[in-house]
Scaffold this active site. Structure first.
Site, PDB file in Angstrom:
ATOM      1  N   LYS A  97      33.819  -2.772  -4.874  1.00  0.00           N
ATOM      2  CA  LYS A  97      32.772  -2.739  -3.852  1.00  0.00           C
ATOM      3  C   LYS A  97      32.281  -4.166  -3.661  1.00  0.00           C
ATOM      4  O   LYS A  97      32.451  -5.027  -4.530  1.00  0.00           O
ATOM      5  CB  LYS A  97      31.612  -1.861  -4.355  1.00  0.00           C
ATOM      6  CG  LYS A  97      30.717  -1.347  -3.274  1.00  0.00           C
ATOM      7  CD  LYS A  97      31.232  -0.066  -2.632  1.00  0.00           C
ATOM      8  CE  LYS A  97      30.309   0.409  -1.530  1.00  0.00           C
ATOM      9  NZ  LYS A  97      30.755   1.631  -0.883  1.00  0.00           N
ATOM     10  N   GLY A 196      18.622  10.929   6.375  1.00  0.00           N
ATOM     11  CA  GLY A 196      19.397   9.784   6.874  1.00  0.00           C
ATOM     12  C   GLY A 196      20.315  10.183   8.013  1.00  0.00           C
ATOM     13  O   GLY A 196      21.246  10.973   7.829  1.00  0.00           O
ATOM     14  N   VAL A 200      27.087   8.636   9.135  1.00  0.00           N
ATOM     15  CA  VAL A 200      27.557   9.913   8.583  1.00  0.00           C
ATOM     16  C   VAL A 200      26.589  11.045   8.924  1.00  0.00           C
ATOM     17  O   VAL A 200      26.994  12.091   9.437  1.00  0.00           O
ATOM     18  CB  VAL A 200      27.734   9.825   7.047  1.00  0.00           C
ATOM     19  CG1 VAL A 200      28.233  11.155   6.493  1.00  0.00           C
ATOM     20  CG2 VAL A 200      28.705   8.712   6.668  1.00  0.00           C
TER      21      VAL A 200
HETATM   22  P1  NAI Z   1      24.044   4.133   7.751  1.00  0.00           P
HETATM   23  O1  NAI Z   1      23.448   2.831   7.368  1.00  0.00           O
HETATM   24  O2  NAI Z   1      24.763   4.237   9.048  1.00  0.00           O
HETATM   25  O3  NAI Z   1      22.891   5.261   7.766  1.00  0.00           O
HETATM   26  C1  NAI Z   1      21.901   5.387   6.785  1.00  0.00           C
HETATM   27  C2  NAI Z   1      20.697   6.024   7.475  1.00  0.00           C
HETATM   28  O4  NAI Z   1      19.718   6.338   6.483  1.00  0.00           O
HETATM   29  C3  NAI Z   1      20.016   5.113   8.496  1.00  0.00           C
HETATM   30  O5  NAI Z   1      19.754   5.831   9.682  1.00  0.00           O
HETATM   31  C4  NAI Z   1      18.725   4.698   7.794  1.00  0.00           C
HETATM   32  O6  NAI Z   1      17.670   4.432   8.687  1.00  0.00           O
HETATM   33  C5  NAI Z   1      18.445   5.929   6.944  1.00  0.00           C
HETATM   34  N1  NAI Z   1      17.598   5.715   5.774  1.00  0.00           N
HETATM   35  C6  NAI Z   1      17.581   4.657   4.919  1.00  0.00           C
HETATM   36  N2  NAI Z   1      16.657   4.851   3.952  1.00  0.00           N
HETATM   37  C7  NAI Z   1      16.113   6.062   4.199  1.00  0.00           C
HETATM   38  C8  NAI Z   1      15.105   6.847   3.556  1.00  0.00           C
HETATM   39  N3  NAI Z   1      14.475   6.415   2.459  1.00  0.00           N
HETATM   40  N4  NAI Z   1      14.776   8.049   4.081  1.00  0.00           N
HETATM   41  C9  NAI Z   1      15.384   8.503   5.207  1.00  0.00           C
HETATM   42  N5  NAI Z   1      16.332   7.811   5.867  1.00  0.00           N
HETATM   43  C10 NAI Z   1      16.697   6.614   5.355  1.00  0.00           C
HETATM   44  O7  NAI Z   1      24.972   4.578   6.527  1.00  0.00           O
HETATM   45  P2  NAI Z   1      26.155   5.642   6.543  1.00  0.00           P
HETATM   46  O8  NAI Z   1      27.435   4.960   6.800  1.00  0.00           O
HETATM   47  O9  NAI Z   1      25.752   6.805   7.377  1.00  0.00           O
HETATM   48  O10 NAI Z   1      26.188   6.082   4.995  1.00  0.00           O
HETATM   49  C11 NAI Z   1      25.202   6.933   4.464  1.00  0.00           C
HETATM   50  C12 NAI Z   1      25.427   7.090   2.958  1.00  0.00           C
HETATM   51  O11 NAI Z   1      26.721   7.625   2.737  1.00  0.00           O
HETATM   52  C13 NAI Z   1      25.387   5.776   2.178  1.00  0.00           C
HETATM   53  O12 NAI Z   1      24.868   6.013   0.879  1.00  0.00           O
HETATM   54  C14 NAI Z   1      26.831   5.380   2.077  1.00  0.00           C
HETATM   55  O13 NAI Z   1      27.093   4.543   0.965  1.00  0.00           O
HETATM   56  C15 NAI Z   1      27.467   6.746   1.894  1.00  0.00           C
HETATM   57  N6  NAI Z   1      28.859   6.780   2.315  1.00  0.00           N
HETATM   58  C16 NAI Z   1      29.212   6.411   3.573  1.00  0.00           C
HETATM   59  C17 NAI Z   1      30.532   6.436   3.968  1.00  0.00           C
HETATM   60  C18 NAI Z   1      30.958   6.125   5.380  1.00  0.00           C
HETATM   61  O14 NAI Z   1      32.091   6.466   5.763  1.00  0.00           O
HETATM   62  N7  NAI Z   1      30.120   5.512   6.192  1.00  0.00           N
HETATM   63  C19 NAI Z   1      31.592   6.807   3.002  1.00  0.00           C
HETATM   64  C20 NAI Z   1      31.095   7.268   1.726  1.00  0.00           C
HETATM   65  C21 NAI Z   1      29.778   7.206   1.398  1.00  0.00           C
END
Ligand code: NAI
Length: 377
Positions: A97, A196, A200
């Site tokens: 990572k 969130g 995803v």
């Molecule tokens: P992203 O950055 O697009 O979305 C995260 C969302 O969570 C944002 O809308 C943000 O405003 C919100 N957020 C942050 N802190 C928060 C809180 N305390 N309460 C409520 N909302 C909050 O990230 P993404 O790509 O959607 O990933 C989400 C999670 O899934 C992460 O932990 C990431 O590591 C994990 N993940 C993502 C993958 C992917 O394909 N994008 C693959 C595997 C895991």
């Protein structure tokens, strides 16, 4: 922890005269480096935990960490989880990572991404980047201008944005969790609480809506919430309330560490199945969930869809989204197996998942034989 400066590389010195790469010795990790470039304001860490089954693939997180120690802790925890994720998904990849300490909204730019990509080159293919929180498919294309060791590009040969596959895998994982809880994987009339609504979480909400679920959602970004209220008739709650709402499944899709003794005391759900990496703050929190009879779909199994899709780029026949979808579907079966072992052996699902990952690593299950030809991408 000891810092060992690595030898200066002529090419690095020429293109990025201020870039300094330092190796950091951490027990249990194959290779961890810190990269600092005062000219581009880069401060990053890349951690390769294991390449036993293949090169380490893992996203690049761009996040305004409070201090370098937090960033280093995050990158090592995330890299370790990637080793387990790859081992269980059987994709012939290892665990790694990277993190860049920066605010992606205000501090991300081409020169920062270019000097970061040069740090990736230090690993000579043992670390492959992809997108993560704070980074996008477009950023991958910018990094690809300097390094060949980048996946998830928006090109014909590459696999593009992994998040729709991650969301699909989480959707299938939620179905498996419901099936174990209620004897049917139907979403009709089931309440799912999503924390969130990013790459995803937003796609997951869409899949769930069309399958008949009622949604409760939250996000720290208030601007996103209106859309979900109007498009899906979702109930909106403040970020701290999401841990208390009555629901069938809580789906954490934001940051890690959200399952801890404090939140567990308030959970009012039957199961937890979401995308976030490192959801358990401590290993023992998996045991607490088991004692409370909350069925937990281990994060490094349910969120592997994006990794599975990225790994498909390296298949000899080239990238095929149908094969990716079919392999991602299999997350349903892997989780069902974990739930059954957990019941049979009276062990937490997180413990069972750890044991399967250890077994696959020790037995070198699906170890990559042929090296990846990065020139193709
Ligand atoms: P992203 O950055 O697009 O979305 C995260 C969302 O969570 C944002 O809308 C943000 O405003 C919100 N957020 C942050 N802190 C928060 C809180 N305390 N309460 C409520 N909302 C909050 O990230 P993404 O790509 O959607 O990933 C989400 C999670 O899934 C992460 O932990 C990431 O590591 C994990 N993940 C993502 C993958 C992917 O394909 N994008 C693959 C595997 C895991």
């Amino acid at each position: 922890m000891v810092d060992i400066p690595i030898a200066d590389n002529d090419r690095i010195t020429k293109r990025f005269p201020m870039l300094k790469i330092q190796k950091i010795e951490i027990e249990g990790f194959e290779d961890v480096v810190e990269g600092i470039d005062e000219e581009t304001n880069l401060h990053c860490y890349i951690a390769v935990h294991s390449t036993k089954l293949g090169p380490a693939l893992g996203g690049t997180r761009i996040y305004p960490y409070n201090n370098p120690e937090d960033a280093l802790e995050d990158v090592t925890r995330l890299a370790k989880a990637m080793t387990k994720k790859s081992a269980i998904a059987e994709v012939g990849l290892g665990g790694g990572k990277s993190v860049i300490i920066a605010d992606p909204r205000t501090q991300k730019n081409t020169s920062l991404l270019h000097s970061f990509a040069e740090v990736i080159n230090y690993f000579q293919g043992n670390y492959i980047s992809a997108e993560d929180i704070g980074s996008t498919t477009h950023d991958m294309a910018v990094m690809r201008e300097v390094s060949p060791y980048i996946s998830c590009l928006a090109t014909k040969q590459s696999s593009g944005d992994p998040s729709r596959f991650t969301a699909w895998g989480v959707f299938r994982g939620i179905q498996a969790t419901l099936n174990n809880l209620y004897g049917s994987h139907s979403l009709k009339g089931k309440t799912i609480a999503i924390q969130g609504l990013g790459h995803v979480g937003s796609k997951l909400a869409d899949y769930l809506f069309w399958h008949g679920a009622d949604l409760i959602v939250t996000d720290v970004d208030q601007k996103k919430l209106d859309h979900f209220k109007h498009t899906y008739s979702a109930k909106i709650v403040p970020p701290n309330e999401i841990f208390r709402v009555e629901c069938d499944i809580f789906a954490p899709c934001a940051m890690g560490g959200v399952i801890n003794p404090e939140t567990i005391a308030h959970f009012n759900c039957k199961g937890i199945a979401g995308a976030a990496n490192n959801q358990l703050l401590h290993r023992s929190d998996g045991e607490l969930l088991f004692e409370k009879d909350i069925l937990y779909a281990p994060d490094f199994i349910i969120n592997a869809g994006g990794l599975i899709n990225a790994a498909m780029e390296f298949e000899p026949g080239g990238y095929d989204p149908i094969l990716s979808r079919n392999k991602t579907d299999h997350i349903y079966d892997i989780l069902t197996n974990v739930f059954q072992i957990s019941e049979r052996e009276n062990k937490s699902t997180s413990q069972v998942a750890e044991e399967i990952a250890d077994h696959n690593l020790q037995q070198a299950v699906s170890k990559r034989i042929e090296p990846i030809d990065f020139a193709v991408f």
